[in-house]
Each structure stands twice: as C-alpha cells, then as structure tokens.
Design a protein around this motif. Sequence first.
Motif, PDB file in Angstrom:
ATOM      1  N   LEU A   7      32.639  47.922  29.372  1.00 19.56           N
ATOM      2  CA  LEU A   7      33.828  48.214  29.801  1.00 19.56           C
ATOM      3  C   LEU A   7      34.624  49.116  28.871  1.00 19.56           C
ATOM      4  CD1 LEU A   7      34.832  44.603  31.049  1.00 19.56           C
ATOM      5  CD2 LEU A   7      34.595  46.677  32.420  1.00 19.56           C
ATOM      6  N   LEU A  25      35.346  36.534  33.234  1.00 19.84           N
ATOM      7  CA  LEU A  25      35.610  37.156  32.247  1.00 19.84           C
ATOM      8  C   LEU A  25      37.177  37.642  32.614  1.00 19.84           C
ATOM      9  CD1 LEU A  25      34.806  39.986  30.603  1.00 19.84           C
ATOM     10  CD2 LEU A  25      34.869  41.336  32.673  1.00 19.84           C
ATOM     11  N   TYR A  85      38.391  37.226  36.253  1.00 22.78           N
ATOM     12  CA  TYR A  85      37.461  37.075  37.174  1.00 22.78           C
ATOM     13  C   TYR A  85      36.447  36.011  37.125  1.00 22.78           C
ATOM     14  CZ  TYR A  85      38.809  41.856  37.161  1.00 22.78           C
ATOM     15  OH  TYR A  85      39.615  43.255  37.193  1.00 22.78           O
ATOM     16  N   VAL A 114      28.984  43.200  28.063  1.00 19.91           N
ATOM     17  CA  VAL A 114      30.336  43.349  29.032  1.00 19.91           C
ATOM     18  C   VAL A 114      31.322  44.008  28.344  1.00 19.91           C
ATOM     19  CG1 VAL A 114      32.129  42.363  30.384  1.00 19.91           C
ATOM     20  CG2 VAL A 114      29.741  41.262  30.603  1.00 19.91           C
ATOM     21  N   SER A 115      31.490  43.929  27.040  1.00 22.92           N
ATOM     22  CA  SER A 115      32.610  44.627  26.415  1.00 22.92           C
ATOM     23  C   SER A 115      32.201  45.947  26.053  1.00 22.92           C
ATOM     24  CB  SER A 115      33.040  43.574  24.987  1.00 22.92           C
ATOM     25  OG  SER A 115      32.264  43.651  24.161  1.00 22.92           O
ATOM     26  N   VAL A 166      39.220  49.131  37.856  1.00 22.19           N
ATOM     27  CA  VAL A 166      38.660  48.395  37.034  1.00 22.19           C
ATOM     28  C   VAL A 166      38.023  47.136  37.377  1.00 22.19           C
ATOM     29  CG1 VAL A 166      39.594  46.409  35.255  1.00 22.19           C
ATOM     30  CG2 VAL A 166      40.644  48.709  35.132  1.00 22.19           C
ATOM     31  N   ASP A 167      38.638  46.693  39.028  1.00 25.49           N
ATOM     32  CA  ASP A 167      37.746  45.629  39.301  1.00 25.49           C
ATOM     33  C   ASP A 167      36.466  45.930  40.006  1.00 25.49           C
ATOM     34  OD1 ASP A 167      40.237  44.040  39.369  1.00 25.49           O
ATOM     35  OD2 ASP A 167      40.858  44.340  41.467  1.00 25.49           O
ATOM     36  N   ILE A 224      40.363  40.311  31.349  1.00 26.89           N
ATOM     37  CA  ILE A 224      40.452  41.766  30.787  1.00 26.89           C
ATOM     38  C   ILE A 224      41.796  42.245  30.758  1.00 26.89           C
ATOM     39  CG2 ILE A 224      39.981  42.805  32.875  1.00 26.89           C
ATOM     40  CD1 ILE A 224      38.599  45.004  31.359  1.00 26.89           C
ATOM     41  N   VAL A 259      34.299  45.848  36.825  1.00 25.34           N
ATOM     42  CA  VAL A 259      34.183  44.725  36.254  1.00 25.34           C
ATOM     43  C   VAL A 259      33.178  44.062  36.918  1.00 25.34           C
ATOM     44  CG1 VAL A 259      35.233  42.071  35.839  1.00 25.34           C
ATOM     45  CG2 VAL A 259      36.081  44.093  34.956  1.00 25.34           C
ATOM     46  N   ASN A 260      33.265  43.982  38.337  1.00 28.99           N
ATOM     47  CA  ASN A 260      32.347  43.220  39.478  1.00 28.99           C
ATOM     48  C   ASN A 260      30.861  43.905  39.249  1.00 28.99           C
ATOM     49  OD1 ASN A 260      34.235  41.629  40.385  1.00 28.99           O
ATOM     50  ND2 ASN A 260      34.782  42.929  41.860  1.00 28.99           N
TER      51      ASN A 260
END
Length: 70
Positions: free
Chosen positions: A13, A45, A61, A9-10, A29-30, A47, A33-34
Amino acid sequence: MRFRKLFAVSLLLAAFQPACADEPLAARVDGEVNRVMKATGAKGLAIAVIEGGQVAYAQSYGQRNEAGAA
C-alpha cells in the motif's frame, strides 16, 4: 506469520500508485486493498489515506478478529 502478512500489506500500500488519477480516491484505494488482501491472505485491514496533513479517506475491510467480528 501474521506480522509478515501485515507488513507485506503495508509495503504494497505504501507503494500504491493509482493507475488513473481521474478515478475517485475511494475506488482506487478499495481496489488496491482488495487486491493486496487477496494476494497476502489477510483477513482484515484498516487504512487511512493522509493528504496534506488531513485524512482524505479512512476505511476498514474484512474481519477484525479471529471470531469474525466485522
């Protein structure tokens, strides 16, 4: 295994390139992230986006822990 998901994930992103600069930061961003959470199976998560040394956006989230706390 959990560490690998969070690491994935990191990395995803960190490579985040917004498709449209006119779209609000929060929406970009949303959406990313989703997408990343779904792709990795991450349950939660948090952020923060830093721009020019200032927090431009911060959000959490999903679930915080195994008990399902938000």
